[in-house]
Design a protein around this motif. Structure first.
Motif, mmCIF file in Angstrom:
data_model
loop_
_atom_site.group_PDB
_atom_site.id
_atom_site.type_symbol
_atom_site.label_atom_id
_atom_site.label_comp_id
_atom_site.label_asym_id
_atom_site.label_seq_id
_atom_site.Cartn_x
_atom_site.Cartn_y
_atom_site.Cartn_z
ATOM 1 N N PRO A 79 4.670 -20.136 -68.787
ATOM 2 C CA PRO A 79 3.383 -19.747 -68.212
ATOM 3 C C PRO A 79 3.223 -20.118 -66.735
ATOM 4 O O PRO A 79 2.110 -20.015 -66.218
ATOM 5 C CB PRO A 79 2.400 -20.532 -69.060
ATOM 6 C CG PRO A 79 3.115 -21.818 -69.348
ATOM 7 C CD PRO A 79 4.568 -21.449 -69.482
ATOM 8 N N THR A 80 4.275 -20.553 -66.059
ATOM 9 C CA THR A 80 4.314 -20.964 -64.653
ATOM 10 C C THR A 80 3.629 -22.311 -64.447
ATOM 11 O O THR A 80 2.832 -22.766 -65.275
ATOM 12 C CB THR A 80 3.661 -19.934 -63.685
ATOM 13 O OG1 THR A 80 2.245 -20.091 -63.696
ATOM 14 C CG2 THR A 80 4.059 -18.523 -64.015
ATOM 15 N N VAL A 81 3.925 -22.931 -63.297
ATOM 16 C CA VAL A 81 3.325 -24.231 -62.982
ATOM 17 C C VAL A 81 2.121 -24.078 -62.062
ATOM 18 O O VAL A 81 1.514 -25.077 -61.677
ATOM 19 C CB VAL A 81 4.361 -25.161 -62.312
ATOM 20 C CG1 VAL A 81 5.512 -25.439 -63.251
ATOM 21 C CG2 VAL A 81 4.867 -24.563 -60.988
ATOM 22 N N TYR A 82 1.788 -22.856 -61.704
ATOM 23 C CA TYR A 82 0.707 -22.686 -60.727
ATOM 24 C C TYR A 82 -0.501 -21.914 -61.233
ATOM 25 O O TYR A 82 -1.563 -21.944 -60.594
ATOM 26 C CB TYR A 82 1.241 -22.008 -59.450
ATOM 27 C CG TYR A 82 1.980 -20.720 -59.650
ATOM 28 C CD1 TYR A 82 1.313 -19.499 -59.716
ATOM 29 C CD2 TYR A 82 3.376 -20.705 -59.745
ATOM 30 C CE1 TYR A 82 2.000 -18.317 -59.889
ATOM 31 C CE2 TYR A 82 4.067 -19.514 -59.901
ATOM 32 C CZ TYR A 82 3.373 -18.322 -59.976
ATOM 33 O OH TYR A 82 4.063 -17.149 -60.142
ATOM 34 N N LEU A 83 -0.417 -21.243 -62.351
ATOM 35 C CA LEU A 83 -1.559 -20.496 -62.855
ATOM 36 C C LEU A 83 -2.395 -21.370 -63.783
ATOM 37 O O LEU A 83 -2.420 -21.183 -65.006
ATOM 38 C CB LEU A 83 -1.092 -19.228 -63.571
ATOM 39 C CG LEU A 83 -0.429 -18.176 -62.679
ATOM 40 C CD1 LEU A 83 0.063 -16.990 -63.502
ATOM 41 C CD2 LEU A 83 -1.372 -17.702 -61.578
ATOM 42 N N ASN A 84 -3.061 -22.352 -63.193
ATOM 43 C CA ASN A 84 -3.900 -23.252 -63.982
ATOM 44 C C ASN A 84 -5.085 -23.746 -63.151
ATOM 45 O O ASN A 84 -5.117 -23.623 -61.924
ATOM 46 C CB ASN A 84 -3.086 -24.429 -64.529
ATOM 47 C CG ASN A 84 -2.391 -25.210 -63.435
ATOM 48 O OD1 ASN A 84 -3.051 -25.873 -62.621
ATOM 49 N ND2 ASN A 84 -1.058 -25.159 -63.410
ATOM 50 N N GLU A 85 -6.068 -24.315 -63.826
ATOM 51 C CA GLU A 85 -7.314 -24.759 -63.192
ATOM 52 C C GLU A 85 -7.078 -25.871 -62.174
ATOM 53 O O GLU A 85 -7.754 -25.940 -61.154
ATOM 54 C CB GLU A 85 -8.294 -25.238 -64.263
ATOM 55 C CG GLU A 85 -8.785 -24.157 -65.214
ATOM 56 C CD GLU A 85 -9.828 -23.252 -64.585
ATOM 57 O OE1 GLU A 85 -10.205 -23.504 -63.414
ATOM 58 O OE2 GLU A 85 -10.246 -22.291 -65.248
ATOM 59 N N ARG A 86 -6.132 -26.741 -62.444
ATOM 60 C CA ARG A 86 -5.873 -27.861 -61.533
ATOM 61 C C ARG A 86 -5.418 -27.360 -60.168
ATOM 62 O O ARG A 86 -5.880 -27.853 -59.128
ATOM 63 C CB ARG A 86 -4.816 -28.789 -62.141
ATOM 64 C CG ARG A 86 -4.476 -30.000 -61.292
ATOM 65 C CD ARG A 86 -3.511 -30.904 -62.036
ATOM 66 N NE ARG A 86 -2.342 -30.190 -62.502
ATOM 67 C CZ ARG A 86 -1.294 -29.901 -61.732
ATOM 68 N NH1 ARG A 86 -1.275 -30.230 -60.447
ATOM 69 N NH2 ARG A 86 -0.256 -29.257 -62.239
ATOM 70 N N VAL A 87 -4.543 -26.379 -60.160
ATOM 71 C CA VAL A 87 -4.072 -25.818 -58.891
ATOM 72 C C VAL A 87 -5.213 -25.090 -58.190
ATOM 73 O O VAL A 87 -5.375 -25.191 -56.965
ATOM 74 C CB VAL A 87 -2.881 -24.860 -59.132
ATOM 75 C CG1 VAL A 87 -2.513 -24.134 -57.851
ATOM 76 C CG2 VAL A 87 -1.686 -25.637 -59.674
ATOM 77 N N LEU A 88 -6.046 -24.374 -58.951
ATOM 78 C CA LEU A 88 -7.172 -23.665 -58.360
ATOM 79 C C LEU A 88 -8.140 -24.627 -57.674
ATOM 80 O O LEU A 88 -8.670 -24.325 -56.595
ATOM 81 C CB LEU A 88 -7.909 -22.864 -59.440
ATOM 82 C CG LEU A 88 -9.142 -22.082 -58.970
ATOM 83 C CD1 LEU A 88 -8.749 -21.011 -57.953
ATOM 84 C CD2 LEU A 88 -9.859 -21.455 -60.166
ATOM 85 N N ALA A 89 -8.360 -25.786 -58.276
ATOM 86 C CA ALA A 89 -9.309 -26.758 -57.728
ATOM 87 C C ALA A 89 -8.740 -27.526 -56.539
ATOM 88 O O ALA A 89 -9.496 -28.138 -55.778
ATOM 89 C CB ALA A 89 -9.723 -27.741 -58.819
ATOM 90 N N SER A 90 -7.428 -27.497 -56.359
ATOM 91 C CA SER A 90 -6.808 -28.246 -55.259
ATOM 92 C C SER A 90 -7.070 -27.571 -53.922
ATOM 93 O O SER A 90 -7.287 -26.368 -53.860
ATOM 94 C CB SER A 90 -5.300 -28.375 -55.496
ATOM 95 O OG SER A 90 -4.669 -27.111 -55.400
ATOM 96 N N ARG A 91 -7.042 -28.382 -52.847
ATOM 97 C CA ARG A 91 -7.238 -27.832 -51.507
ATOM 98 C C ARG A 91 -6.222 -28.440 -50.530
ATOM 99 O O ARG A 91 -6.589 -29.036 -49.521
ATOM 100 C CB ARG A 91 -8.662 -28.110 -51.022
ATOM 101 C CG ARG A 91 -9.754 -27.329 -51.736
ATOM 102 C CD ARG A 91 -9.621 -25.840 -51.480
ATOM 103 N NE ARG A 91 -10.744 -25.095 -52.039
ATOM 104 C CZ ARG A 91 -10.819 -24.686 -53.292
ATOM 105 N NH1 ARG A 91 -9.816 -24.949 -54.133
ATOM 106 N NH2 ARG A 91 -11.863 -24.008 -53.713
ATOM 107 N N PRO A 92 -4.931 -28.292 -50.780
ATOM 108 C CA PRO A 92 -3.937 -28.835 -49.848
ATOM 109 C C PRO A 92 -3.980 -28.090 -48.523
ATOM 110 O O PRO A 92 -4.130 -26.869 -48.499
ATOM 111 C CB PRO A 92 -2.610 -28.600 -50.581
ATOM 112 C CG PRO A 92 -2.884 -27.446 -51.493
ATOM 113 C CD PRO A 92 -4.307 -27.584 -51.918
ATOM 114 N N GLU A 93 -3.869 -28.814 -47.433
ATOM 115 C CA GLU A 93 -4.012 -28.198 -46.114
ATOM 116 C C GLU A 93 -2.704 -27.635 -45.569
ATOM 117 O O GLU A 93 -2.707 -26.642 -44.843
ATOM 118 C CB GLU A 93 -4.588 -29.220 -45.131
ATOM 119 C CG GLU A 93 -6.017 -29.647 -45.484
ATOM 120 C CD GLU A 93 -6.590 -30.579 -44.447
ATOM 121 O OE1 GLU A 93 -5.863 -30.921 -43.485
ATOM 122 O OE2 GLU A 93 -7.762 -30.979 -44.582
ATOM 123 N N THR A 94 -1.601 -28.256 -45.905
ATOM 124 C CA THR A 94 -0.315 -27.789 -45.383
ATOM 125 C C THR A 94 0.774 -27.921 -46.444
ATOM 126 O O THR A 94 0.651 -28.700 -47.391
ATOM 127 C CB THR A 94 0.127 -28.595 -44.143
ATOM 128 O OG1 THR A 94 0.219 -29.992 -44.498
ATOM 129 C CG2 THR A 94 -0.855 -28.418 -42.999
#
Length: 276
Positions: A79-94
């Motif tokens: 299911p991939t490591v990026y299609l989840n709520e935790r990644v959506l809520a993150s705000r990495p700048e670089t």
């Protein structure tokens, strides 16, 4: 008497001739104003449909290719490591590292996945709006394209696709047909006299701004379809994505038989028996 015929007979011939002449004139008017006009209108509509098809074929092809590429990637790493709520809520700048575990990279993959589906539906909607007052049956290209897009809409919107006996125990998410149109509409903008689809940069700006807008309104519907995919074998979205990939490749092949990369053709061939 003239030539053995009396005046009454000659008058009869004259009247008959006048009637025939009048009927001939009327028939000519009808033939010109009705038949020829209708034939010309049909020809002109066919030409307009063909021009619309030529206008939209390249952006539809490009957006379909980008969506197909990402869909194939999600299927391969489901299911991939990026299609989840935790990644959506993150705000990495670089971006810190050049790998899939980098937080910035993961959020880019998530947002760009939503954008690719939205942008494809936007080009479809823009084409549909310009086609509204035309009869697509007058053009083979338009008819075939409409059918191909219809199959893609079905992959995302039809709730009855799962025919398993325990279908009610599966996880599934839909994007309904009117929602697909609304998602497409949210990415359409006017530039001068031209209507087009916003780019990825503009999409991100609309997604992050504090001012409410159409992209913010409809992006959760797209994300709801993609987020929190499950690996228990009973997430029907995996089947939907497989169907989507097959039908996207078929659409690309319809627009340009030489437009599909070998890896997409291979993936499509492997999945086709699963999605029937």
């Amino acid at each position: 008497m003239l030539l053995g015929l009396d005046l009454k007979t000659w008058l009869g011939f004259t009247i008959l001739g006048a009637i025939v002449s009048t009927l001939g004139s009327l028939f000519g008017v009808v033939l010109k104003d009705y038949c020829f006009t209708r034939s010309f209108e049909r020809w002109r509509q066919r030409q307009t449909l063909e021009q619309l098809y030529q206008k939209f074929r390249d952006p539809l092809l490009l957006s379909a290719r980008e969506l197909a590429s990402r869909t194939a990637e999600v299927i391969d790493h489901f299911p991939t490591v990026y299609l989840n709520e935790r990644v959506l809520a993150s705000r990495p700048e670089t971006q810190v590292a050049n790998n899939i575990d980098d937080p910035y990279f993961k959020r880019y993959k998530l947002v760009s996945t939503a954008y690719r589906l939205s942008a494809f539906m936007a080009w479809v909607e823009l084409y549909r709006q310009e086609l509204t007052f035309l009869h697509s049956g007058n053009n083979a290209h338009a008819t075939e394209l409409e059918r191909a897009v219809g199959r893609i809409r079905s992959d995302l919107a039809d709730g009855q696709l799962n025919n398993a006996n325990d279908w009610d125990k599966w996880k599934d998410k839909l994007i309904f047909r009117e929602e697909l149109r609304a998602i497409g509409e949210s990415l359409i903008e006017t530039r001068g006299a031209t209507r087009t689809v916003i780019g990825y940069g503009r999409y991100c700006e609309q997604l992050e701004t504090t001012t409410p807008n159409a992209v913010q309104r409809w992006s959760p519907v797209v994300l709801n379809f993609f987020l929190e995919l499950q690996t228990n074998g009973k997430d029907f979205r995996q089947t939907r994505l497989k169907r989507l990939l097959v039908h996207l490749v078929e659409l690309m092949r319809l627009i340009d038989p030489n437009s599909t990369e070998p890896y997409l053709e291979k993936a499509c061939a492997e999945l086709r028996s699963e999605v029937k």
